[in-house]
Design a protein around this motif. Sequence first.
Motif, PDB file in Angstrom:
ATOM      1  N   ALA A   1       0.812  -1.213   0.000  1.00  0.00           N
ATOM      2  CA  ALA A   1       0.000   0.000   0.000  1.00  0.00           C
ATOM      3  C   ALA A   1       0.847   1.266   0.000  1.00  0.00           C
ATOM      4  O   ALA A   1       0.594   2.209  -0.758  1.00  0.00           O
ATOM      5  CB  ALA A   1      -0.938  -0.009   1.214  1.00  0.00           C
ATOM      6  N   SER A   2       1.871   1.301   0.838  1.00  0.00           N
ATOM      7  CA  SER A   2       2.696   2.492   0.949  1.00  0.00           C
ATOM      8  C   SER A   2       3.372   2.821  -0.369  1.00  0.00           C
ATOM      9  O   SER A   2       3.396   3.979  -0.813  1.00  0.00           O
ATOM     10  CB  SER A   2       3.743   2.292   2.058  1.00  0.00           C
ATOM     11  OG  SER A   2       4.538   3.449   2.203  1.00  0.00           O
ATOM     12  N   GLN A   3       3.922   1.804  -1.023  1.00  0.00           N
ATOM     13  CA  GLN A   3       4.591   2.014  -2.299  1.00  0.00           C
ATOM     14  C   GLN A   3       3.600   2.463  -3.374  1.00  0.00           C
ATOM     15  O   GLN A   3       3.925   3.279  -4.245  1.00  0.00           O
ATOM     16  CB  GLN A   3       5.294   0.729  -2.734  1.00  0.00           C
ATOM     17  CG  GLN A   3       6.230   0.878  -3.925  1.00  0.00           C
ATOM     18  CD  GLN A   3       7.476   1.672  -3.579  1.00  0.00           C
ATOM     19  OE1 GLN A   3       7.717   2.010  -2.421  1.00  0.00           O
ATOM     20  NE2 GLN A   3       8.270   2.000  -4.594  1.00  0.00           N
ATOM     21  N   THR A   4       2.392   1.957  -3.317  1.00  0.00           N
ATOM     22  CA  THR A   4       1.364   2.349  -4.286  1.00  0.00           C
ATOM     23  C   THR A   4       1.038   3.829  -4.153  1.00  0.00           C
ATOM     24  O   THR A   4       0.925   4.553  -5.146  1.00  0.00           O
ATOM     25  CB  THR A   4       0.080   1.516  -4.084  1.00  0.00           C
ATOM     26  OG1 THR A   4       0.392   0.135  -4.251  1.00  0.00           O
ATOM     27  CG2 THR A   4      -0.991   1.924  -5.079  1.00  0.00           C
ATOM     28  N   PHE A   5       0.889   4.313  -2.925  1.00  0.00           N
ATOM     29  CA  PHE A   5       0.628   5.727  -2.716  1.00  0.00           C
ATOM     30  C   PHE A   5       1.794   6.584  -3.210  1.00  0.00           C
ATOM     31  O   PHE A   5       1.595   7.646  -3.798  1.00  0.00           O
ATOM     32  CB  PHE A   5       0.367   6.008  -1.232  1.00  0.00           C
ATOM     33  CG  PHE A   5      -0.945   5.486  -0.739  1.00  0.00           C
ATOM     34  CD1 PHE A   5      -2.119   5.777  -1.404  1.00  0.00           C
ATOM     35  CD2 PHE A   5      -1.013   4.699   0.405  1.00  0.00           C
ATOM     36  CE1 PHE A   5      -3.344   5.306  -0.953  1.00  0.00           C
ATOM     37  CE2 PHE A   5      -2.222   4.214   0.869  1.00  0.00           C
ATOM     38  CZ  PHE A   5      -3.386   4.516   0.194  1.00  0.00           C
ATOM     39  N   ALA A   6       3.024   6.107  -2.955  1.00  0.00           N
ATOM     40  CA  ALA A   6       4.194   6.861  -3.403  1.00  0.00           C
ATOM     41  C   ALA A   6       4.254   6.947  -4.922  1.00  0.00           C
ATOM     42  O   ALA A   6       4.548   8.002  -5.496  1.00  0.00           O
ATOM     43  CB  ALA A   6       5.469   6.215  -2.859  1.00  0.00           C
ATOM     44  N   LEU A   7       3.958   5.848  -5.597  1.00  0.00           N
ATOM     45  CA  LEU A   7       3.970   5.831  -7.057  1.00  0.00           C
ATOM     46  C   LEU A   7       2.921   6.774  -7.638  1.00  0.00           C
ATOM     47  O   LEU A   7       3.092   7.342  -8.719  1.00  0.00           O
ATOM     48  CB  LEU A   7       3.729   4.413  -7.575  1.00  0.00           C
ATOM     49  CG  LEU A   7       4.877   3.414  -7.412  1.00  0.00           C
ATOM     50  CD1 LEU A   7       4.421   2.019  -7.810  1.00  0.00           C
ATOM     51  CD2 LEU A   7       6.081   3.842  -8.254  1.00  0.00           C
ATOM     52  N   ALA A   8       1.814   6.913  -6.929  1.00  0.00           N
ATOM     53  CA  ALA A   8       0.742   7.785  -7.408  1.00  0.00           C
ATOM     54  C   ALA A   8       1.063   9.260  -7.218  1.00  0.00           C
ATOM     55  O   ALA A   8       0.317  10.124  -7.678  1.00  0.00           O
ATOM     56  CB  ALA A   8      -0.557   7.458  -6.691  1.00  0.00           C
ATOM     57  N   GLY A   9       2.179   9.555  -6.524  1.00  0.00           N
ATOM     58  CA  GLY A   9       2.583  10.943  -6.360  1.00  0.00           C
ATOM     59  C   GLY A   9       2.108  11.577  -5.078  1.00  0.00           C
ATOM     60  O   GLY A   9       2.193  12.806  -4.921  1.00  0.00           O
ATOM     61  N   LEU A  10       1.599  10.777  -4.136  1.00  0.00           N
ATOM     62  CA  LEU A  10       1.177  11.337  -2.850  1.00  0.00           C
ATOM     63  C   LEU A  10       2.401  11.837  -2.100  1.00  0.00           C
ATOM     64  O   LEU A  10       3.395  11.116  -1.970  1.00  0.00           O
ATOM     65  CB  LEU A  10       0.446  10.271  -2.027  1.00  0.00           C
ATOM     66  CG  LEU A  10      -0.224  10.745  -0.737  1.00  0.00           C
ATOM     67  CD1 LEU A  10      -1.356  11.707  -1.046  1.00  0.00           C
ATOM     68  CD2 LEU A  10      -0.753   9.547   0.053  1.00  0.00           C
ATOM     69  N   SER A  11       2.337  13.055  -1.597  1.00  0.00           N
ATOM     70  CA  SER A  11       3.500  13.660  -0.962  1.00  0.00           C
ATOM     71  C   SER A  11       3.939  12.895   0.276  1.00  0.00           C
ATOM     72  O   SER A  11       5.112  12.832   0.607  1.00  0.00           O
ATOM     73  CB  SER A  11       3.203  15.118  -0.594  1.00  0.00           C
ATOM     74  OG  SER A  11       2.062  15.192   0.254  1.00  0.00           O
ATOM     75  N   SER A  12       2.981  12.309   0.985  1.00  0.00           N
ATOM     76  CA  SER A  12       3.308  11.503   2.169  1.00  0.00           C
ATOM     77  C   SER A  12       2.659  10.134   2.042  1.00  0.00           C
ATOM     78  O   SER A  12       1.463   9.969   2.306  1.00  0.00           O
ATOM     79  CB  SER A  12       2.818  12.185   3.452  1.00  0.00           C
ATOM     80  OG  SER A  12       3.023  11.348   4.579  1.00  0.00           O
TER      81      SER A  12
END
Length: 482
Positions: A302-313
């Motif tokens: 999940a964390s990596q997915t959010f990062a890939l989507a460009g979420l700042s945190s």
Amino acid sequence: MAKEINRLNDLEKPLITEEQNIVHKSDEYDSYKSSDENGSIFMVLLSTFVAVCGAFEFGTCVGYSAPTQAAIREDLGLSLAEFAMFGSILTIGAMFGAVTSGRIADTIGRKGAMRLSAVFCIAGWLAVYFSKSDVSLDLGRFATGYGIGIFSYVVPIFIAEIAPKNLRGGLTTLNQLLIVIGQSTAFLIGTVISWRELALAGLLPCIVLFVGLCFIPESPRWLAKVGDQKEFHAALRELRGKDADITEEAEEIQEYIETLQSLPKTTIWDLFQKQYIKSVIIGVALMVFQQFGGINGVSFYASQTFALAGLSSAKAGTVAYACVQVPITFLGAMLMDKSGRRPLIMVSSAGTFLGCFLAGTSFYFKEHDLLPEWRPILAVAGVLIYVGSFSIGLGAAPWVIMSEIFPINVKGVAGSLVVLVNWLGAWAVSYTFNFMMTWSSYGTFYIYSGVSIITILFVVKFVPETKGKTLEEIQACINSHR
């Protein structure tokens, strides 16, 4: 969600949902008084608390990889393939644990099986903590997987066997709830401590379990099964209260055990007979749809997915994921016997379709450099809608239906097959998720959304409503031309 089956095949199911249902089915034998009438339920509640430490441990193991992916890959220099193996090997270990759990629990008892499971989990966490390479990391992850494979069977079995029938439903739902709480806790804690410290934190539920097992009785049903009459009556009296009249309940437990022993032994080939094949297709298909909708890929990473989507945190996204999961799972448990299984799965699948579609669209915009300000919003909204929708229905309902659609004489071997399919699907999705995201991030989520649509169509066409029906009514509904 495969197992050695002996004469008491119905007491050897690989995941608890099936066994749990058998105990429910034994209500026709279990007309004994509730513990509210017979005495204190303190020991039942204490025993349940100790047992669900194993369910909490299960969730902790599952949730470990999501907040730690970036840090582990950086510290140990792991490639994408190596971390994918680390994340997914948990399910391989759990598969072996599930396959052997019934025989272990019947040989050394429910408490003995929980102790053994805790030993594997402790050894696994220590191996992860001291890891300097991917080899020890994978071995530790496999060991924890084996441990939770046993937990997944024995914890709900133990709870179902010690609880009076008026409390059994509520207490056994704690198993799934504590798994989700454990996973969410790992998500949350993993955002503020290192991956090695999080591995040490995974030891705590096992320690509490070990200590607690010293103060609770063994399952009376298991003691009756192995013929230890003295301990059987002592354990039952401890659970029901020292002044309780346990005569009637003890007699009915013995009668139920004898009924199970009289059932003919079945093999996996018996499942392909005409009277069982539709039930098998429904049970297997629901597990395939549950897993190939992508849940283990999304939750493991999940964390990596959010990062890939460009979420700042990315950590903020993971925290939100954890906060959504627990209350929605609790809501789903309350709705299970009110709304029915079929509507819950269809609504859940519609939600997972929407969530995957939104997440996929976010990655599509990123791929084509469109609407940059909307990408993180769509990704977070999509993943949260997805996990919330999954938690309310698809997470538990297939297990409930699977526990209800098989006749008691094939429930053990059928449950083994269905659970094996479930774990195989979990491994396939968790292992391939990162590779699929590399191939096409938006394509990955669109594929998962397609599976959700197929799930709805399948349920509408083939899955009967099992709420409020007897076993015979369910079988008649399955075998009729609907």
